[in-house]
Design a protein around this motif. Structure first.
Motif, PDB file in Angstrom:
ATOM      1  N   THR A 103       0.842  -1.186  -0.071  1.00 34.40           N
ATOM      2  CA  THR A 103      -0.102   0.052  -0.173  1.00 34.40           C
ATOM      3  C   THR A 103       0.849   1.235   0.072  1.00 34.40           C
ATOM      4  O   THR A 103       2.050   1.321   0.487  1.00 34.40           O
ATOM      5  N   LYS A 104       0.377   2.429  -0.483  1.00 35.11           N
ATOM      6  CA  LYS A 104       0.947   3.643  -0.380  1.00 35.11           C
ATOM      7  C   LYS A 104       1.431   4.071   0.840  1.00 35.11           C
ATOM      8  O   LYS A 104       2.368   4.642   1.039  1.00 35.11           O
ATOM      9  N   GLU A 105       0.522   3.835   1.716  1.00 36.45           N
ATOM     10  CA  GLU A 105       0.779   4.242   3.301  1.00 36.45           C
ATOM     11  C   GLU A 105       1.733   3.625   3.929  1.00 36.45           C
ATOM     12  O   GLU A 105       2.182   4.155   4.996  1.00 36.45           O
ATOM     13  N   ASN A 106       1.949   2.288   3.401  1.00 37.14           N
ATOM     14  CA  ASN A 106       3.094   1.687   4.442  1.00 37.14           C
ATOM     15  C   ASN A 106       4.499   2.445   4.369  1.00 37.14           C
ATOM     16  O   ASN A 106       4.892   2.641   3.243  1.00 37.14           O
ATOM     17  N   ASN A 107       5.092   2.475   5.518  1.00 33.59           N
ATOM     18  CA  ASN A 107       6.062   3.218   5.469  1.00 33.59           C
ATOM     19  C   ASN A 107       7.497   2.579   4.939  1.00 33.59           C
ATOM     20  O   ASN A 107       8.482   3.069   4.769  1.00 33.59           O
ATOM     21  N   SER A 109       7.044   1.339   1.585  1.00 33.08           N
ATOM     22  CA  SER A 109       6.700   1.338   0.344  1.00 33.08           C
ATOM     23  C   SER A 109       7.678   2.618  -0.382  1.00 33.08           C
ATOM     24  O   SER A 109       8.206   3.432   0.339  1.00 33.08           O
ATOM     25  N   HIS A 111       6.554   4.466  -2.454  1.00 29.42           N
ATOM     26  CA  HIS A 111       5.827   5.737  -2.625  1.00 29.42           C
ATOM     27  C   HIS A 111       5.846   6.704  -1.238  1.00 29.42           C
ATOM     28  O   HIS A 111       6.228   7.802  -1.482  1.00 29.42           O
ATOM     29  N   TYR A 112       5.937   5.906  -0.490  1.00 35.96           N
ATOM     30  CA  TYR A 112       6.269   6.666   0.972  1.00 35.96           C
ATOM     31  C   TYR A 112       7.694   7.238   1.033  1.00 35.96           C
ATOM     32  O   TYR A 112       7.849   8.700   1.395  1.00 35.96           O
ATOM     33  N   HIS A 115       8.132  10.357  -1.157  1.00 39.17           N
ATOM     34  CA  HIS A 115       7.455  11.474  -0.810  1.00 39.17           C
ATOM     35  C   HIS A 115       8.202  12.116   0.379  1.00 39.17           C
ATOM     36  O   HIS A 115       8.001  13.423   0.566  1.00 39.17           O
ATOM     37  N   GLN A 116       8.898  11.321   1.282  1.00 39.16           N
ATOM     38  CA  GLN A 116       9.433  11.439   2.471  1.00 39.16           C
ATOM     39  C   GLN A 116      10.730  12.261   2.109  1.00 39.16           C
ATOM     40  O   GLN A 116      11.124  13.221   2.941  1.00 39.16           O
TER      41      GLN A 116
END
Length: 645
Positions: A103-107, A109, A111-112, A115-116
């Motif tokens: 999932t995108k929200e998983n730290n 990932s 994606h995470y 963005h971080q």
């Protein structure tokens, strides 16, 4: 330092001198002193490309990577955006890969991660960000991957592709066996890749077995490719990629076919390349004393002979005829080198009083030295130099061990729960400094990727602290000479740590200023999986540099030991401390006091052995190397390198 555009290959790369130096190499590469310098240069090239596209009113299409390698590049790009006004409004980004499912929200990932480290801090348009989606239904993945390829083509193709490299030689997640014509697809991750990622996921069982990745063909269509690699762990695969034959077993070798690719390396990652590892096989050398040591040790290992048995023919047949001509004959070379290596061996790591110290690695005076042993984690002291630690105490020196971090991240939830339940049964919540029932409830109900509560981190820190007290007492150290710094950069509750800050350095300065040491021992091993050793060492360097004007620092020598991952090469060793069989056993028992790190090591890197086994094998291997060179035969040897700060 190279300019931003200087890392691009051009015709001067194959000029006479450069070509001779790099004739084993099939990919253009640039070597930098460290990853920070290299990352700034890469970021400058990216920024120049973005600006040049802006001037032409064109989009800039970037292929972006994740992992530890590009982090400093992203930090510099963020800095240029905030301080220099670099805009990313014309940038379209395509990331290489993503775990599946994820999932995108998983730290964990990508994606995470992106963005971080980058996207949350710049002005890129959200609609221009493209990262493979780890939540696409499996039956829709083929079409999704095809659409990802089409989107890259419609954007005009990738102008600049940033890459890292895995130990398997993968780029993106193109694992061994990937075809040169492969496109974006789902792939099964190699076991080694999953092992390397296991510390991020708190164990290999939690690492996804599959991922979505751009294909080799997609990557090779990029107009410009820069691959970055840092550290000793990448040295062997970098050598095989740059100097080896093209093979699907090492997908990164396909980059040899690209006309505009550059590998950007730090010195450690480049260390196995022939021109660095054995430059005498490439051409004439400037024979420094260090290079002589390196070459003669290598020659002994290559010919399987001790130093004193090497002949003129051995030197001539292995690219060292110019060294032989310079020195006169093998006999003189051999005797001199034998004496140099012999003088590194000492059973008195703090110096031996009332003895001629002209050929000893440490000074005889003062007879009783004040000594600081810095340990990044609460067990590095006994793992890396437990025998030397014991000798220094027995020989009467004032030894202080300083644990730089709490080490709480490396305690498993199961281990913490066990201690919490024992504590709860023994003292109850009312007498405990920690709300034990709160800890038990948290651990029993902890969800995936949840950051430990402050109470849990306290307990895990106490576990490591008490293990350290027990091990140090066993070694023979007085309890008042044990110090815990709990450096702030480490205390995030996550694997990812904060950058080194002034407060961290000030804490190190304070303990040095208080003890005023004659010797400082510190971890010089930068290969730990999450960089804590490197941050801790940089803090020591910074603190000692700032304290250098103090008079007591004139008498302070800095000795670097290696941690659990690598040992110094023989030619690098300035002090070799032999251990008896009894001292080896004492060291083993001291390590075993760190019970929370036994059996299920959370951050063991690519070596599945327990730390006590690694340490023992390594020390015995070093002793065997000295024995093979014709020097005295010992049970084990701990090695140190002196560093001029």
């Amino acid at each position: 330092m190279k300019s931003a555009l200087a890392i691009k290959p051009d015709i001067s790369y194959k000029s006479a001198g450069k070509f001779e130096e790099t004739r084993f190499e099939k990919i253009h590469n640039e070597i930098f002193k460290n990853s920070i310098e290299a990352s700034v240069v890469v970021a400058q090239e990216i920024a120049h490309l973005i600006k040049s596209k802006q001037e032409k009113n064109k989009p800039c299409v970037l292929g972006l990577a994740t992992g530890s390698s590009p982090i400093k590049v992203y930090e510099e790009l963020v800095r240029m955006h905030k301080e220099d006004g670099l805009s990313f409004k014309n940038v379209i980004s395509f990331n290489l890969d993503e775990y599946y499912p994820m999932t995108k929200e998983n730290n964990q990932s990508y994606h995470y991660f992106m963005h971080q480290h980058l996207f949350n801090h710049i002005d890129i348009k959200p609609e221009n960000i493209n990262i493979p989606d780890g939540t696409v239904a499996i039956e829709n993945l083929n079409q999704y991957c095809t659409d990802y390829e089409i989107k890259i083509i419609n954007a005009g193709g990738i102008d600049f592709q940033l890459l890292g490299i895995g130990r398997t030689g993968h780029v993106g997640f193109n694992e061994p066996g990937s075809h040169i014509n492969s496109g974006t697809r789902i792939i099964t991750l190699d076991h080694i890749t999953r092992v390397d990622a296991s510390s991020d996921f708190n164990g290999i069982d939690n690492v996804p077995k599959r991922a979505i990745t751009m294909g080799v063909s997609t990557i090779l269509k990029s107009k410009r490719i820069v691959l970055m690699a840092w550290g000793q762990n990448k040295a062997e695969i970098i050598k095989r990629t740059i100097q080896g034959e093209i093979s699907s077993e090492i997908p990164a070798t396909f980059l040899q076919n690209h006309s505009n690719a550059t590998f950007v390396l730090d010195q450690s990652a480049a260390s196995e390349l022939t021109r660095f590892k054995t430059p005498w096989l490439v051409g004439e050398c400037i024979w420094t004393e260090e290079l002589k040591r390196k070459a003669i040790v290598w020659l002994c290992q290559e010919t399987k002979q001790s130093i004193l048995k090497l002949t003129d023919r051995d030197y001539n047949n292995n690219g060292m005829s110019d060294l032989l001509a310079l020195e006169g004959c093998a006999y003189d070379l051999n005797i001199n080198m034998f004496n140099v290596l012999q003088h590194t061996i000492t059973g008195w790591p703090g110096g031996k009083h009332n003895t001629d110290d002209s050929n000893r690695p440490e000074r005889a005076i003062p007879a009783k030295k004040r000594i600081i042993l810095f340990s990044p984690h609460p067990d590095d002291d006994v793992i890396s130099m437990g025998g030397t630690f014991s000798k220094l105490i027995k020989q009467g020196h004032d030894v202080h061990v300083v644990y730089q971090t709490s080490g709480n991240i490396a305690v498993t939830d199961d281990e913490a729960l066990k201690f919490a339940e024992v504590c709860n049964d023994f003292v109850g919540n009312n007498e405990s400094k920690i709300n034990i029932q709160e800890v038990i409830d948290f651990l029993n109900n902890k969800i995936e990727n949840e950051i430990d509560s402050l109470e849990v981190r306290k307990l895990k820190g106490i576990i490591r602290r008490r293990e350290s007290y027990a091990a140090s007492r066993y070694i023979g150290l007085k309890e008042e000479n044990i110090h815990f710094l709990d450096m702030p950069f480490y205390e995030t509750g996550q694997i990812k740590k904060n950058p080194l800050g002034p407060e961290d350095i000030a804490i190190i300065q304070a303990v040095i200023a208080k003890i005023k040491p004659h010797q400082v021992f510190a971890a010089g091993d930068l290969a730990d999986p999450h960089g804590t050793h490197e941050v801790c060492l940089n803090a020591i360097f910074a603190a000692m540099k700032q304290l250098k004007p103090e008079s007591y620092m004139n008498d302070c020598w800095l000795w670097l030991y290696r941690g659990a991952w690598h040992e110094w090469d023989i030619h690098e060793i300035d002090m070799a401390v032999p251990l008896s069989p009894d001292e080896v056993l004492l060291k083993r028992h001291a390590i075993l006091y760190h019970q929370s790190q036994k059996d299920r090591v959370m951050f063991q890197g690519n070596d599945s052995r327990e730390f006590w086994v690694r340490a023992e094998d390594r020390n015995k291997h070093t002793a065997k190397l000295y024995d093979d060179l014709g020097l005295a035969e010992y049970e084990a040897i701990e090695a140190f390198k002196r560093f001029d700060y």
